[in-house]
Design a protein around this motif. Structure first.
Motif, PDB file in Angstrom:
ATOM      1  N   ILE A 165       0.839  -1.206   0.000  1.00  0.00           N
ATOM      2  CA  ILE A 165       0.000   0.000   0.000  1.00  0.00           C
ATOM      3  C   ILE A 165       0.873   1.255   0.000  1.00  0.00           C
ATOM      4  O   ILE A 165       0.570   2.240  -0.683  1.00  0.00           O
ATOM      5  CB  ILE A 165      -0.951  -0.015   1.218  1.00  0.00           C
ATOM      6  CG1 ILE A 165      -1.879  -1.225   1.130  1.00  0.00           C
ATOM      7  CG2 ILE A 165      -1.777   1.236   1.254  1.00  0.00           C
ATOM      8  CD1 ILE A 165      -2.708  -1.274  -0.091  1.00  0.00           C
ATOM      9  N   VAL A 166       1.975   1.214   0.750  1.00  0.00           N
ATOM     10  CA  VAL A 166       2.877   2.366   0.768  1.00  0.00           C
ATOM     11  C   VAL A 166       3.454   2.602  -0.626  1.00  0.00           C
ATOM     12  O   VAL A 166       3.570   3.753  -1.074  1.00  0.00           O
ATOM     13  CB  VAL A 166       3.993   2.159   1.810  1.00  0.00           C
ATOM     14  CG1 VAL A 166       5.070   3.211   1.656  1.00  0.00           C
ATOM     15  CG2 VAL A 166       3.428   2.242   3.200  1.00  0.00           C
ATOM     16  N   ALA A 167       3.781   1.515  -1.332  1.00  0.00           N
ATOM     17  CA  ALA A 167       4.305   1.667  -2.690  1.00  0.00           C
ATOM     18  C   ALA A 167       3.274   2.331  -3.603  1.00  0.00           C
ATOM     19  O   ALA A 167       3.597   3.247  -4.371  1.00  0.00           O
ATOM     20  CB  ALA A 167       4.713   0.304  -3.246  1.00  0.00           C
ATOM     21  N   LEU A 168       2.010   1.888  -3.486  1.00  0.00           N
ATOM     22  CA  LEU A 168       0.945   2.483  -4.309  1.00  0.00           C
ATOM     23  C   LEU A 168       0.780   3.963  -4.023  1.00  0.00           C
ATOM     24  O   LEU A 168       0.762   4.802  -4.934  1.00  0.00           O
ATOM     25  CB  LEU A 168      -0.384   1.770  -4.027  1.00  0.00           C
ATOM     26  CG  LEU A 168      -0.626   0.414  -4.647  1.00  0.00           C
ATOM     27  CD1 LEU A 168      -1.801  -0.247  -3.969  1.00  0.00           C
ATOM     28  CD2 LEU A 168      -0.923   0.580  -6.101  1.00  0.00           C
ATOM     29  N   VAL A 169       0.687   4.309  -2.735  1.00  0.00           N
ATOM     30  CA  VAL A 169       0.427   5.700  -2.368  1.00  0.00           C
ATOM     31  C   VAL A 169       1.611   6.589  -2.739  1.00  0.00           C
ATOM     32  O   VAL A 169       1.436   7.731  -3.194  1.00  0.00           O
ATOM     33  CB  VAL A 169       0.086   5.776  -0.865  1.00  0.00           C
ATOM     34  CG1 VAL A 169      -0.020   7.214  -0.424  1.00  0.00           C
ATOM     35  CG2 VAL A 169      -1.204   5.061  -0.590  1.00  0.00           C
ATOM     36  N   VAL A 196       3.465  11.225  -8.690  1.00  0.00           N
ATOM     37  CA  VAL A 196       2.877  11.646  -9.959  1.00  0.00           C
ATOM     38  C   VAL A 196       2.047  12.909  -9.779  1.00  0.00           C
ATOM     39  O   VAL A 196       2.110  13.848 -10.589  1.00  0.00           O
ATOM     40  CB  VAL A 196       2.035  10.498 -10.550  1.00  0.00           C
ATOM     41  CG1 VAL A 196       1.212  10.987 -11.710  1.00  0.00           C
ATOM     42  CG2 VAL A 196       2.930   9.378 -10.997  1.00  0.00           C
ATOM     43  N   ALA A 197       1.308  12.975  -8.668  1.00  0.00           N
ATOM     44  CA  ALA A 197       0.495  14.167  -8.421  1.00  0.00           C
ATOM     45  C   ALA A 197       1.371  15.394  -8.216  1.00  0.00           C
ATOM     46  O   ALA A 197       1.069  16.479  -8.729  1.00  0.00           O
ATOM     47  CB  ALA A 197      -0.396  13.936  -7.195  1.00  0.00           C
ATOM     48  N   LEU A 246       8.225  -1.127 -11.957  1.00  0.00           N
ATOM     49  CA  LEU A 246       7.439  -0.491 -13.021  1.00  0.00           C
ATOM     50  C   LEU A 246       7.201   0.988 -12.755  1.00  0.00           C
ATOM     51  O   LEU A 246       7.256   1.806 -13.668  1.00  0.00           O
ATOM     52  CB  LEU A 246       6.084  -1.195 -13.172  1.00  0.00           C
ATOM     53  CG  LEU A 246       6.075  -2.513 -13.923  1.00  0.00           C
ATOM     54  CD1 LEU A 246       4.661  -3.035 -14.001  1.00  0.00           C
ATOM     55  CD2 LEU A 246       6.636  -2.342 -15.296  1.00  0.00           C
ATOM     56  N   THR A 247       6.928   1.343 -11.494  1.00  0.00           N
ATOM     57  CA  THR A 247       6.484   2.712 -11.233  1.00  0.00           C
ATOM     58  C   THR A 247       7.627   3.681 -10.966  1.00  0.00           C
ATOM     59  O   THR A 247       7.464   4.872 -11.217  1.00  0.00           O
ATOM     60  CB  THR A 247       5.530   2.746 -10.038  1.00  0.00           C
ATOM     61  OG1 THR A 247       6.193   2.184  -8.913  1.00  0.00           O
ATOM     62  CG2 THR A 247       4.284   1.993 -10.336  1.00  0.00           C
ATOM     63  N   ALA A 248       8.764   3.214 -10.462  1.00  0.00           N
ATOM     64  CA  ALA A 248       9.846   4.151 -10.124  1.00  0.00           C
ATOM     65  C   ALA A 248      10.367   4.903 -11.357  1.00  0.00           C
ATOM     66  O   ALA A 248      10.539   6.121 -11.286  1.00  0.00           O
ATOM     67  CB  ALA A 248      10.976   3.413  -9.410  1.00  0.00           C
ATOM     68  N   THR A 260       7.952  -6.048  -5.740  1.00  0.00           N
ATOM     69  CA  THR A 260       9.141  -5.791  -6.552  1.00  0.00           C
ATOM     70  C   THR A 260       8.768  -5.342  -7.956  1.00  0.00           C
ATOM     71  O   THR A 260       9.302  -4.353  -8.473  1.00  0.00           O
ATOM     72  CB  THR A 260       9.987  -7.070  -6.622  1.00  0.00           C
ATOM     73  OG1 THR A 260      10.178  -7.564  -5.307  1.00  0.00           O
ATOM     74  CG2 THR A 260      11.326  -6.779  -7.252  1.00  0.00           C
ATOM     75  N   VAL A 261       7.833  -6.073  -8.574  1.00  0.00           N
ATOM     76  CA  VAL A 261       7.443  -5.723  -9.942  1.00  0.00           C
ATOM     77  C   VAL A 261       6.792  -4.340  -9.976  1.00  0.00           C
ATOM     78  O   VAL A 261       7.078  -3.524 -10.863  1.00  0.00           O
ATOM     79  CB  VAL A 261       6.488  -6.807 -10.498  1.00  0.00           C
ATOM     80  CG1 VAL A 261       5.826  -6.338 -11.779  1.00  0.00           C
ATOM     81  CG2 VAL A 261       7.248  -8.073 -10.764  1.00  0.00           C
TER      82      VAL A 261
END
Lengths: 96, 154
Positions: A69-73, A79-80, B74-76, B69-70
């Motif tokens: 969840i921390v990664a998502l937020v 991005v924001a 992907l997002t970084a 990890t994936v």
């Protein structure tokens, strides 16, 4: 868990805490606004690693969900912030 | 054996993240700071997730570590690219010793678009280019500084 693993976990948690502190110094200092956004991004990514280390330490696998969840937020927040920096420049024409 | 592998992965990930911590404090430029932190923190988190997957060899733990990890991998880069683009567009100064700026003069601040040809001030009557406005003054001031000591030596 043997002594070697416990020692590695303690050392890893210490190093990650120091890294979060260094990123916090950059967050305070950062000459421009994107510098601070980058520092926040680094702090969030290191916090994911810290949560994973705590999950290793305590044996509670549930903390991995928290890391997810921390990664998502953190991604959404970064991005924001980037969008906000760009829009603010277009709207006001300021370069800071 | 698995404990040893887990400890090794934790130490490796912590070392990579320590490099990121040094880099974000010591690098002279926003873009260099991003260059050293984004990649290295991603790799460090990947190593720590590998340690988690080694330590708890159950399917639900391994799948969660793999998902984290994936997702990070992907997002970084996407987030870093967005911040770098916003920073360049809003005019964050490059390091004064930066030698290559391939977007120099190619961004139009009025229309917010990137051009493939350098934007010039105006065309003269005979069609030749009048003057190109430098985006970063430090970049254009540097060759003069480099040329100045040579004249002194001669």
């Amino acid at each position: 868990m043997n002594a070697l693993c416990a020692l590695a976990l303690s050392a890893g948690e210490f190093v990650l805490a120091v890294t979060i502190f260094l990123a916090f110094v950059r967050l305070i200092k950062g000459p421009s606004f994107p510098d601070r956004v980058v520092a926040l991004d680094v702090m969030a990514t290191v916090a994911i690693g810290m949560i994973a280390l705590y999950a290793l330490d305590s044996g509670e696998v549930v903390f991995l969900d928290v890391a997810l969840i921390v990664a998502l937020v953190a991604f959404l927040g970064t991005v924001a912030f980037a969008y906000y920096v760009e829009r603010r420049q277009v709207k006001t024409g300021s370069s800071d | 054996m698995l404990d040893l592998l887990c400890a090794l992965c934790v130490i490796t990930g912590a070392l990579f993240i320590a490099i990121a911590g040094i880099g974000i404090l010591r690098m002279p430029d926003l873009f260099m700071r991003m260059s050293c932190t984004t990649k290295v923190t991603t790799l460090g988190t990947g190593f720590i997730m590998l340690a988690v997957a080694v330590k708890f060899p159950q399917i639900e733990v391994i799948s969660r570590a793999l998902v984290i990890t994936v997702f990070t991998f992907l997002t970084a880069p996407v987030a870093a690219h967005m911040i770098a683009r916003a920073a360049y567009v809003t005019g964050v100064q490059l390091w004064e010793k930066t030698s290559v700026d391939q977007l120099c003069n190619r961004y139009d601040r009025c229309t917010c678009t990137l051009e493939s040809c350098p934007i010039v001030d105006e065309l003269q009557v005979d069609g030749s280019v009048a003057s190109e406005r430098p985006r970063n003054e430090a970049l254009t001031a540097q060759p003069e500084d480099a040329a100045a000591p040579k004249e002194v030596i001669e």
